[in-house]
Design a protein around this motif. Structure first.
Motif, PDB file in Angstrom:
ATOM      1  N   GLU A 188       0.831  -1.211   0.000  1.00 55.87           N
ATOM      2  CA  GLU A 188       0.000   0.000   0.000  1.00 55.87           C
ATOM      3  C   GLU A 188       0.865   1.260   0.000  1.00 55.87           C
ATOM      4  OE1 GLU A 188      -2.606  -0.280   3.286  1.00 55.87           O
ATOM      5  OE2 GLU A 188      -3.814  -1.914   2.452  1.00 55.87           O
ATOM      6  N   ASN A 189       1.946   1.245   0.760  1.00 55.93           N
ATOM      7  CA  ASN A 189       2.851   2.405   0.777  1.00 55.93           C
ATOM      8  C   ASN A 189       3.477   2.630  -0.598  1.00 55.93           C
ATOM      9  OD1 ASN A 189       2.380   2.940   3.462  1.00 55.93           O
ATOM     10  ND2 ASN A 189       4.055   1.646   4.185  1.00 55.93           N
ATOM     11  N   ARG A 190       3.877   1.525  -1.275  1.00 57.16           N
ATOM     12  CA  ARG A 190       4.477   1.662  -2.588  1.00 57.16           C
ATOM     13  C   ARG A 190       3.482   2.239  -3.589  1.00 57.16           C
ATOM     14  NH1 ARG A 190       4.636  -0.803  -7.222  1.00 57.16           N
ATOM     15  NH2 ARG A 190       3.161  -2.396  -6.510  1.00 57.16           N
ATOM     16  N   GLN A 191       2.234   1.772  -3.556  1.00 61.44           N
ATOM     17  CA  GLN A 191       1.208   2.293  -4.455  1.00 61.44           C
ATOM     18  C   GLN A 191       0.950   3.775  -4.206  1.00 61.44           C
ATOM     19  OE1 GLN A 191      -2.203  -0.183  -3.979  1.00 61.44           O
ATOM     20  NE2 GLN A 191      -1.271  -1.993  -4.949  1.00 61.44           N
ATOM     21  N   GLY A 196       1.655   9.395  -5.958  1.00 59.46           N
ATOM     22  CA  GLY A 196       2.118  10.758  -5.707  1.00 59.46           C
ATOM     23  C   GLY A 196       3.080  11.241  -6.777  1.00 59.46           C
ATOM     24  N   VAL A 197       3.995  10.355  -7.212  1.00 56.77           N
ATOM     25  CA  VAL A 197       4.936  10.730  -8.273  1.00 56.77           C
ATOM     26  C   VAL A 197       4.195  11.026  -9.575  1.00 56.77           C
ATOM     27  CG1 VAL A 197       6.837   9.878  -9.699  1.00 56.77           C
ATOM     28  CG2 VAL A 197       6.850   9.470  -7.233  1.00 56.77           C
ATOM     29  N   ARG A 198       3.192  10.197  -9.896  1.00 56.64           N
ATOM     30  CA  ARG A 198       2.432  10.411 -11.137  1.00 56.64           C
ATOM     31  C   ARG A 198       1.671  11.729 -11.110  1.00 56.64           C
ATOM     32  NH1 ARG A 198      -2.471   9.929 -13.115  1.00 56.64           N
ATOM     33  NH2 ARG A 198      -3.335   9.360 -11.082  1.00 56.64           N
ATOM     34  N   LEU A 199       1.076  12.062  -9.981  1.00 57.18           N
ATOM     35  CA  LEU A 199       0.341  13.323  -9.870  1.00 57.18           C
ATOM     36  C   LEU A 199       1.274  14.521 -10.001  1.00 57.18           C
ATOM     37  CD1 LEU A 199      -2.147  12.468  -6.973  1.00 57.18           C
ATOM     38  CD2 LEU A 199      -2.665  12.703  -9.404  1.00 57.18           C
ATOM     39  N   ARG A 200       2.474  14.419  -9.413  1.00 58.21           N
ATOM     40  CA  ARG A 200       3.431  15.528  -9.546  1.00 58.21           C
ATOM     41  C   ARG A 200       3.851  15.719 -11.004  1.00 58.21           C
ATOM     42  NH1 ARG A 200       5.412  13.541  -4.559  1.00 58.21           N
ATOM     43  NH2 ARG A 200       6.990  12.289  -5.640  1.00 58.21           N
ATOM     44  N   LYS A 201       4.054  14.592 -11.749  1.00 63.98           N
ATOM     45  CA  LYS A 201       4.419  14.717 -13.164  1.00 63.98           C
ATOM     46  C   LYS A 201       3.308  15.352 -13.981  1.00 63.98           C
ATOM     47  CE  LYS A 201       7.692  10.865 -13.386  1.00 63.98           C
ATOM     48  NZ  LYS A 201       7.975   9.550 -13.990  1.00 63.98           N
TER      49      LYS A 201
END
Length: 279
Positions: A188-191, A196-201
């Motif tokens: 769950e932490n990895r997902q 979060g990385v995808r939203l920042r991109k």
């Protein structure tokens, strides 16, 4: 009116005997039995409350039931020439069937409803014969216990091993369950981290696109303004050229003049502008 006779049966009935040595706590037991068909509330009192500890010292006995009272004598220096003057009294009263508050029951009790029994305390020191008999009686159970231990060592070890195996299985199952939960939490932490990385991109790309669009709009506006100025300048330049270098022509003739006109900030800086003027 005569006082009521004690309803409880006391064992022992008259004496509480304490056997020394008295260098440690010595306990004497008192059994109270209720032979009646009614509940009986009891209370134990003593003339030397600092020397004794009584458990329980009060309570309610149901019909046909019994209770064991432990009277514990505290350590003291025993003097054989001194006679004991310590006494106990067991005080009782009939209790209602639904009685729960003993304090209120004793507070509201009438003197004629109370029953009591008195016991005296007797201190005894063991004689030499008693010491020998006590030693023999203590050694016999120890011998029996040792023989029983020798007879069934394998069974005891088997029971202990079975208990250890069951406990070990429980511990291993608990460890596996905890490991599974830890793996789920890590996933769950990895997902969440990837999301979060995808939203920042995505936010960064939208910001770059908006900046590019604004820059292109400004460039198009800046490019259209010089083109308009070039057209206006060419018209005025055509009038001036008509006056200076036009050939002889009749009235109403068509004049065509071609001159190179530099256009500032234009991709084709050395373009030719053709101006046609009708006279």
């Amino acid at each position: 009116m005569s006082k009521l006779e004690q309803v409880l049966i006391l064992d022992p009935p008259t004496d509480l005997r304490f056997r020394g040595p008295f260098t440690d706590v010595v306990t004497a037991n008192l059994k109270l039995k209720n032979p009646s068909e009614r509940k009986v509330c009891f209370k134990v009192k003593t003339t030397a409350p600092r020397r004794y500890c009584v458990r329980p010292n009060s309570g309610i006995i149901d019909p046909g039931a019994a209770v064991i009272i432990s009277v514990m004598l505290q350590p003291f220096e025993y003097d054989p020439n001194e006679k004991s003057k310590h006494k106990f009294m067991v005080q009782t009263i009939f209790a209602p069937a639904a009685a729960t508050d003993t304090e209120a029951l004793w507070k509201d009790a009438k003197p004629d409803d109370l029953m009591d029994s008195k016991l005296r305390c007797v201190f005894e020191l063991p004689s030499e014969n008693d010491k020998v008999n006590d030693a023999d009686s203590a050694s016999k159970p120890a011998a029996v216990l040792n023989s029983s231990k020798l007879d069934v060592p394998v069974a005891g070890k088997a029971v202990s091993a079975a208990l250890d195996d069951s406990e070990m299985k429980k511990i291993l199952e608990e460890c596996r369950r905890l490991q599974t939960e830890a793996s789920k939490l890590n996933e769950e932490n990895r997902q969440l981290r990837d999301e979060g990385v995808r939203l920042r991109k995505v936010q960064r790309g939208e910001h770059v696109t908006s900046n590019s669009s604004s820059a292109l709009g400004q460039e198009s506006r800046a490019g259209s303004l010089p083109s308009l100025l070039v057209v206006i300048a060419a018209i005025f330049l055509g009038f001036f050229l008509d006056d200076g270098s036009a050939s002889d022509a009749s009235s109403g003739s068509l004049l065509r003049c071609t001159r190179p006109v530099p256009v500032p900030n234009h991709p084709h800086a050395d373009c030719f502008i053709t101006v046609m003027i009708i006279h």
